[in-house]
Design a protein around this motif. Structure first.
Motif, mmCIF file in Angstrom:
data_model
loop_
_atom_site.group_PDB
_atom_site.id
_atom_site.type_symbol
_atom_site.label_atom_id
_atom_site.label_comp_id
_atom_site.label_asym_id
_atom_site.label_seq_id
_atom_site.Cartn_x
_atom_site.Cartn_y
_atom_site.Cartn_z
ATOM 1 N N VAL A 55 5.878 4.036 44.794
ATOM 2 C CA VAL A 55 6.379 3.452 43.513
ATOM 3 C C VAL A 55 5.298 4.141 42.495
ATOM 4 N N ALA A 56 3.875 4.201 42.958
ATOM 5 C CA ALA A 56 2.829 4.851 41.963
ATOM 6 C C ALA A 56 3.190 6.344 41.778
ATOM 7 N N ALA A 57 3.561 6.956 42.931
ATOM 8 C CA ALA A 57 3.876 8.401 42.626
ATOM 9 C C ALA A 57 5.111 8.726 42.243
ATOM 10 N N ALA A 58 6.283 7.914 42.331
ATOM 11 C CA ALA A 58 7.570 8.300 41.756
ATOM 12 C C ALA A 58 7.922 7.718 40.602
ATOM 13 N N GLY A 59 7.215 6.621 40.317
ATOM 14 C CA GLY A 59 7.328 5.833 38.915
ATOM 15 C C GLY A 59 8.644 5.112 39.020
ATOM 16 N N THR A 60 9.362 4.648 40.180
ATOM 17 C CA THR A 60 10.265 3.913 40.496
ATOM 18 C C THR A 60 10.448 3.149 41.707
ATOM 19 N N ALA A 61 11.067 2.050 41.782
ATOM 20 C CA ALA A 61 10.952 1.429 43.077
ATOM 21 C C ALA A 61 12.781 1.373 43.378
ATOM 22 N N ASP A 62 13.644 2.147 42.712
ATOM 23 C CA ASP A 62 14.823 2.263 42.941
ATOM 24 C C ASP A 62 15.040 2.876 44.039
ATOM 25 N N LEU A 63 16.040 2.552 45.230
ATOM 26 C CA LEU A 63 16.123 3.250 46.311
ATOM 27 C C LEU A 63 17.243 4.377 46.205
#
Length: 508
Positions: A202-210
């Motif tokens: 989440v920190a690297a991608a900026g989202t938690a949406d699969l």
């Protein structure tokens, strides 16, 4: 709200509310009956989820993806609502051909376990509390399979821990508390790794949406390697992958029958499902990098599980160690990162849940009647209880992979997939996995020879020959499913083909 969205919410809301209602009903028998009704309604809600697709029940016609969605996940139905707006977290549920068979399997086994409590609850304990806990476990497992938000996935993944601990510690065998503590400690260790892995992603991608994460959007190769390592280790504990498996035999041996059925039938699948959906989908470069190591560990699990089973002298412990070997086949299929391997892993997941669930029901029946699980005290079962011996024989040959039964497809095509990958390493792994399959046949045939053949032992000689109608009603669906999936594997493979192919498109 369209029907599919309503059903997705109902699949989680019905058992959650049902657990509260069951716990509040003062009369124990009435509470257990309500629990069975709730579990049946949950199962009914899962069955129509694939409906409405353009080309029939087993065709794949996904929803049109949004511009930011990954091409690898096209859900049949979605529910997406704000959950924690300040952190951009959403209550995002969805279902597709990878998750739906496991959703149905979870609902079915929970129903059978709740039904089992109507006539068999450990003496002096509360059946009401047991059923309520089973429904809470069901919510956690179903939520894990339906979550399309990574943080929501973690929350549902953790919901299972405490109620399953309570089931083992409250209704298990003489050494139940130690086994429950061991289960909790291993699971907590995996949970910490999973939490750190989720944070990294989440920190690297900026989202938690699969939907957005699948395909490694926004993550460097180094981040993917770290994320996959953390996630794979967390899911390996739950699967369990050798050498992180030692909690499983103790938990199975001490758990009550319904606890063993849920543990083997669907709780282990949370790890393998997470490995496919989360670890491979979110960190595909990490998956490709770690595939040979996963393959080696999977084959080690197959061989170690088989050899230990050959030396086992306790019925439930033998079946528990057989799960280590069977899940090794599933993990080997995932490690190949091929369509054949992933399809074999998915049908192996379902087959293991059906067959091993049946095995634990039967092992519980044998132990309840004879008051022992020692194989040396269980000879001659076919002479005094031929129907029970026949069902045990059916479940054993299904588990060893007899063609025409559900256990055949996963294990056979995992070996085929490893051969298709090619190279010295994967060919060697395929050969060793095939040897492991032969060990599976050896220890199950040894089990049948010791338990069903020979002169009846004193513990077996006093058995009554018949089976209760309630027992047959609980076991019959699993027998029929083992036959149906064995004869028509498209029941699982048909719905999974398109999402598996789409997932492979994001792999480097």
């Amino acid at each position: 709200m369209i029907l599919g969205e309503f059903l997705l919410v109902a699949v989680l809301a019905v058992p959650a509310l049902g657990a509260v209602v069951v716990a509040a009903i003062p009369h124990d028998r009435a509470a257990r009956v309500v629990g069975v009704v709730v579990a049946a309604l949950t199962l009914l809600a899962t069955l129509p989820l694939p409906a409405g697709r353009e080309r029939g029940w087993f065709a794949y016609a996904p929803l049109p993806p949004s511009p930011e969605a990954s091409v690898a996940i096209h859900p049949w139905h979605q529910v997406d609502a704000p959950w924690v707006p300040g952190l951009d977290l959403r209550f995002h549920l969805g279902v597709d051909g990878i998750s739906w068979p496991l959703v149905v399997l979870t609902a079915l086994l929970t129903l059978l376990c709740c039904y089992y409590t109507l006539w068999k609850v450990p003496e002096g304990s509360s059946g009401r509390a047991l059923v309520a806990l089973l429904l809470v476990v069901e919510v956690g497992i179903l939520g894990t399979f339906l979550a399309f938000d990574l943080v929501l996935f973690f929350v549902f993944f953790e919901v299972v821990l405490l109620p399953m601990y309570a089931v083992i510690a409250g209704w298990g065998g003489p050494d139940r508390r130690r086994a429950a503590r061991k289960f909790a400690l291993y699971t907590l260790f995996g949970s910490v790794l999973l939490l750190v892995g989720v944070f990294v992603v989440v920190a690297a991608a900026g989202t938690a949406d699969l939907l957005a994460l699948t395909g490694s959007a926004g993550m460097s190769r180094g981040t993917q390697l770290a994320a996959f390592t953390l996630l794979a280790l967390a899911f390996a504990v739950k699967s369990p992958l050798w050498p992180l498996h030692s909690w499983l035999p103790d938990a199975h041996t001490q758990a009550p029958t319904v606890g063993s059925v849920i543990l083997a039938g669907v709780l282990l699948k949370m790890g393998t499902y997470g490995l496919i959906r989360i670890a491979v989908g979110v960190a595909p470069e990490g998956a490709r990098w770690a595939a040979p190591v996963l393959g080696v560990l999977a084959v080690a699990a197959i061989l170690v599980g088989g050899l230990v089973c050959l030396a086992q002298t306790e019925l439930k412990r033998l079946i528990a160690y057989s799960s280590v070997g069977h899940m090794g086949f599933v993990l080997l299929g995932i490690a190949t990162l091929t369509a054949t391997g992933l399809q074999a892993a998915l049908i192996g997941n379902v087959a293991h849940g059906v067959i091993t669930g049946l095995l634990f029901f039967l092992a519980g029946a044998v132990k309840d009647r004879t008051h022992t699980g020692d194989l040396g005290d269980l000879s001659g079962l076919r002479e005094t209880a031929p129907r029970l011996a026949g069902l045990l024989g059916f479940a054993a040959v299904a588990s060893l992979g007899l063609p025409g039964l559900a256990g055949f497809w996963g294990e056979a095509f995992v070996v085929v997939a490893a051969v298709q990958v090619g190279g010295a390493l994967w060919t060697t792994l395929a050969v060793l996995a095939a040897v492991g399959g032969a060990l599976t046949a050896a220890y199950f045939l040894r089990l049948l020879r010791q338990v069903t053949h020979g002169r009846p032992s004193p513990a077996v000689a006093r058995l009554t020959p018949g089976l209760a109608g309630a027992e047959l009603a609980a076991w019959a669906p699993l027998v029929l499913l083992a036959l149906a999936v064995g004869l028509a594997p498209t029941l699982v493979l048909g719905v999974a083909e398109a999402p598996v192919d789409a997932l492979l498109e994001v792999l480097p």
